[in-house]
Write a protein that holds these residues in place. Structure first.
Motif, short mmCIF file in Angstrom:
data_model
loop_
_atom_site.label_atom_id
_atom_site.label_comp_id
_atom_site.label_asym_id
_atom_site.label_seq_id
_atom_site.Cartn_x
_atom_site.Cartn_y
_atom_site.Cartn_z
N SER A 72 32.25 38.42 45.54
CA SER A 72 33.04 39.26 46.46
C SER A 72 33.65 40.48 45.77
CB SER A 72 34.16 38.48 47.13
OG SER A 72 34.22 37.18 46.72
N ALA A 73 33.54 40.56 44.43
CA ALA A 73 34.11 41.71 43.74
C ALA A 73 33.05 42.76 43.43
CB ALA A 73 34.79 41.25 42.45
N VAL A 74 31.77 42.42 43.64
CA VAL A 74 30.68 43.35 43.32
C VAL A 74 30.65 44.47 44.35
CG1 VAL A 74 28.18 43.61 43.11
CG2 VAL A 74 29.29 41.59 42.17
N LEU A 75 30.61 45.72 43.86
CA LEU A 75 30.57 46.90 44.74
C LEU A 75 29.34 47.74 44.45
CD1 LEU A 75 34.27 48.15 44.26
CD2 LEU A 75 33.32 47.11 46.35
N PRO A 76 28.79 48.41 45.50
CA PRO A 76 27.74 49.39 45.23
C PRO A 76 28.35 50.61 44.55
CG PRO A 76 28.37 49.43 47.53
CD PRO A 76 29.16 48.32 46.91
N THR A 77 27.50 51.43 43.87
CA THR A 77 28.02 52.65 43.23
C THR A 77 27.25 53.85 43.76
OG1 THR A 77 26.43 52.67 41.43
CG2 THR A 77 28.42 51.32 41.12
N VAL A 78 27.53 55.01 43.24
CA VAL A 78 26.82 56.24 43.63
C VAL A 78 25.34 56.19 43.24
CG1 VAL A 78 28.89 57.70 43.51
CG2 VAL A 78 27.52 57.37 41.49
N VAL A 79 24.97 55.20 42.40
CA VAL A 79 23.59 55.12 41.93
C VAL A 79 22.88 53.98 42.64
CG1 VAL A 79 22.13 54.76 39.90
CG2 VAL A 79 24.34 55.92 39.65
N PRO A 80 21.78 54.25 43.34
CA PRO A 80 21.03 53.18 44.01
C PRO A 80 20.56 52.14 42.99
CG PRO A 80 20.19 55.35 44.62
CD PRO A 80 21.15 55.56 43.50
N GLY A 81 20.73 50.86 43.33
CA GLY A 81 20.26 49.80 42.44
C GLY A 81 21.24 49.44 41.35
N LEU A 82 22.38 50.15 41.32
CA LEU A 82 23.39 49.89 40.27
C LEU A 82 24.69 49.46 40.94
CD1 LEU A 82 24.65 50.00 37.46
CD2 LEU A 82 24.67 52.47 37.62
N SER A 83 25.13 48.23 40.65
CA SER A 83 26.41 47.78 41.23
C SER A 83 27.42 47.50 40.13
CB SER A 83 26.21 46.58 42.14
OG SER A 83 25.33 45.67 41.57
N LEU A 84 28.70 47.34 40.54
CA LEU A 84 29.81 47.31 39.59
C LEU A 84 30.83 46.26 39.97
CD1 LEU A 84 31.70 49.05 37.42
CD2 LEU A 84 32.77 49.85 39.52
N VAL A 85 31.37 45.57 38.96
CA VAL A 85 32.60 44.80 39.16
C VAL A 85 33.70 45.61 38.50
CG1 VAL A 85 33.85 42.66 38.71
CG2 VAL A 85 31.36 42.61 39.10
N PRO A 86 34.62 46.20 39.30
CA PRO A 86 35.60 47.14 38.75
C PRO A 86 36.72 46.45 37.99
CG PRO A 86 36.04 46.80 41.06
CD PRO A 86 34.81 46.01 40.75
N SER A 87 37.53 47.27 37.28
CA SER A 87 38.74 46.72 36.68
C SER A 87 39.93 47.59 37.06
CB SER A 87 38.60 46.62 35.17
OG SER A 87 39.03 47.78 34.55
N THR A 88 41.12 46.98 36.95
CA THR A 88 42.37 47.69 37.23
C THR A 88 43.33 47.39 36.08
OG1 THR A 88 43.45 45.84 38.31
CG2 THR A 88 42.05 47.22 39.70
N PRO A 89 44.48 48.05 36.04
CA PRO A 89 45.44 47.76 34.97
C PRO A 89 45.93 46.31 34.96
CG PRO A 89 45.92 49.88 35.95
CD PRO A 89 44.83 49.28 36.78
N ASP A 90 45.72 45.57 36.06
CA ASP A 90 46.09 44.14 36.06
C ASP A 90 45.46 43.41 34.89
OD1 ASP A 90 45.84 43.67 39.69
OD2 ASP A 90 47.33 44.66 38.41
N LEU A 91 44.27 43.90 34.50
CA LEU A 91 43.50 43.22 33.45
C LEU A 91 44.25 43.21 32.12
CD1 LEU A 91 40.75 41.84 32.91
CD2 LEU A 91 39.84 44.09 32.33
N SER A 92 45.19 44.13 31.93
CA SER A 92 45.86 44.15 30.62
C SER A 92 46.74 42.91 30.44
CB SER A 92 46.67 45.43 30.44
OG SER A 92 47.57 45.62 31.47
N GLY A 93 47.06 42.21 31.53
CA GLY A 93 47.81 40.95 31.39
C GLY A 93 46.90 39.79 31.05
N ALA A 94 45.57 40.00 31.21
CA ALA A 94 44.63 38.87 31.09
C ALA A 94 44.60 38.29 29.68
CB ALA A 94 43.23 39.32 31.49
N GLU A 95 44.69 39.16 28.66
CA GLU A 95 44.57 38.64 27.30
C GLU A 95 45.65 37.59 27.05
OE1 GLU A 95 41.66 41.35 25.02
OE2 GLU A 95 43.51 40.85 23.97
N LEU A 96 46.89 37.88 27.44
CA LEU A 96 47.98 36.91 27.20
C LEU A 96 47.79 35.67 28.06
CD1 LEU A 96 51.26 39.04 26.79
CD2 LEU A 96 49.79 38.02 25.06
N GLU A 97 47.27 35.87 29.30
CA GLU A 97 47.11 34.71 30.17
C GLU A 97 45.95 33.82 29.74
OE1 GLU A 97 47.09 36.19 34.25
OE2 GLU A 97 48.71 37.56 33.63
#
Ligand SMILES: Nc1ncnc2c1ncn2[C@@H]1O[C@H](COP(=O)(O)OP(=O)(O)OP(=O)(O)O)[C@@H](O)[C@H]1O
Ligand SMILES: Nc1ncnc2c1ncn2[C@@H]1O[C@H](COP(=O)(O)OP(=O)(O)OP(=O)(O)O)[C@@H](O)[C@H]1O
Ligand SMILES: [Mg+2]
Ligand SMILES: [Mg+2]
Lengths: 260, 260
Positions: A72-97
């Motif tokens: 459910s996090a996979v998104l299409p991008t401007v490039v056909p055939g290329l999809s992305l799982v994005p990141s946000t600043p929330d991820l900076s808490g992940a290392e400690l968690e």
């Protein structure tokens, strides 16, 4: 099963994101289905592929935290055939968690394997863009990957950090992921007019031989202009020297993988 | 009491180390006593100031772990009046180890305050070179500092990360260190021939006004050659445009500090 490649180097600003975005685009142009996972809280790969902050409602942090699945996090991008799982600043808490979790090094691998088992839309290649550190996020990417692509800026400080990175890859291979190997080292921001670039190239080819790709990515202002338009350099200006180098690199990587 | 300034930016490769090394050297040339603390496991600031791997028997990791005090880790450098606390790859384990400690955000501040209370050789200025992340090492540096110097590469991705950094500084100011403030933003690797550099400069000056130093550091190959000789650019080639810009920046920083 798809090939999973991590873009890793703890030295900052060496071209990890630029290589992930443009190599992935070149492979999509060769009709491969490609997924990019942005594992850097800065979210540069997401920006470089045209996914705005508002569109990142589900990101890799939510997937690692278990509040959503990868599909459910996979998104299409401007490039056909290329999809992305994005990141946000929330991820900076992940290392400690992640530190508190059992099997904390296997979190990315676990969510990726689950996705690949369930999806009807499996990619041929997965790229994981890493942050500039050897912390738990990069370790997770290395445990989840079959190969590591090492972008190396033609600068002295970048050269200095290479042995630390290779030792870490070796440690992960021995303790967590026996199939992990360096797929290759790609020289970036090469400037033929200055001696330092040539010295770094000679030094790296001398020590690492065939692991270093023949293709060298030149310093090229069009490459650094593209992210402000939210598109890869290959889309922004395919004819420029930088884009042509990434097209060549894609061919070389695919040849090493036995796909061409 | 000395002024403590952190060089921080989670974006990689923006010139944190280069600014720490060369600004510190310029201040030593103005007859100030300067201490640089290398808080990055890559150890680039230590290399840039000419301290080889073999000479780093006691490093900042050993100080933070409590196996030695800061005083015994301080080393002279190639620059008179400028001393260094080096780092080694051991420091990359510190982030995970600090997590378990009580008062984990105050570790650098605690060892620094102890050193300043005991030493007969107190510096006028302390620079802390941070790794490219907003993890516990950088947070420790922010808690220990009175001001933050933000090197900002004239590139789009670097601009994108600025707000995340400023929010973190604000968070640290509110929760841990009320005297922390942004001392200034210094534009680095500026290339007058390309539009992107000028656009980034206009954008940053528009949003941050006087916080941005007048002095802009130009892209200059002599700056990137100096580290391979283990000396700051100011010692390698004082007359080059890069070194002259750092001399000017030192004057501007000292004026803001009310020392000139
Ligand atoms: N070949 C090139 N020519 C010119 N500019 C480049 C080139 N490759 C990358 N850049 C620019 O250099 C900067 C650093 O590149 P990039 O952000 O891709 O590195 P990174 O290793 O991902 O950085 P980080 O360590 O912060 O994740 C970016 O602003 C990018 O646009
Ligand atoms: N003004 C400049 N002109 C040319 N090259 C520069 C300049 N400033 C820095 N460099 C080079 O650019 C590279 C990145 O700079 P530096 O290592 O100081 O950045 P950093 O922010 O400390 O990186 P990291 O995020 O890895 O700690 C280095 O190889 C350095 O020599
Ligand atoms: Mg990146
Ligand atoms: Mg640095």
């Amino acid at each position: 099963r798809p090939r999973v490649l991590a873009l890793a180097n703890q030295k900052g600003g060496v071209g990890k994101t630029t290589t992930a975005v443009n190599l992935a685009t070149a492979m999509a142009a060769y009709r491969l289905r490609v997924l990019v996972i942005d594992l850097d809280p800065q979210g540069n790969a997401s920006t470089g592929l045209g996914v705005s902050r508002q569109d990142r409602r589900r990101d890799i942090y939510a997937v690692l935290a278990g509040s959503t699945d990868l599909q459910s996090a996979v998104l299409p991008t401007v490039v056909p055939g290329l999809s992305l799982v994005p990141s946000t600043p929330d991820l900076s808490g992940a290392e400690l968690e992640l530190v508190e979790l059992a099997e904390r090094e296997y979190r990315v691998r676990a969510v990726l394997e689950q996705y690949l088992a369930e999806t009807s839309d499996s990619p041929d290649v997965v790229f994981i863009d890493c942050p500039p550190s050897l912390g738990l996020l990069t370790l997770n990417a290395l445990v989840a990957s079959g190969g590591v692509l090492v972008p190396l800026q033609c600068e002295f400080y970048a050269l200095e950090g290479l042995s630390m990175l290779l030792q870490t890859v070796e440690r992960i291979r021995r303790s967590f992921n026996p199939q992990l190997a360096v797929q290759g080292v790609v020289l970036t921001m090469f400037d033929g007019r200055n001696n330092l670039s040539r010295q770094v190239e000679d030094d790296v080819r001398h020590h690492m031989g065939d692991l270093v790709y023949q293709t060298v990515i030149p310093r090229n202002v069009r490459i650094s202009e593209a992210p402000s338009h939210g598109i890869p350099a290959l889309v922004y200006d395919l004819r420029c020297a930088g884009s042509q180098a990434y097209v060549k690199l894609a061919r070389e990587v695919l040849e090493r993988e036995g796909r061409l």
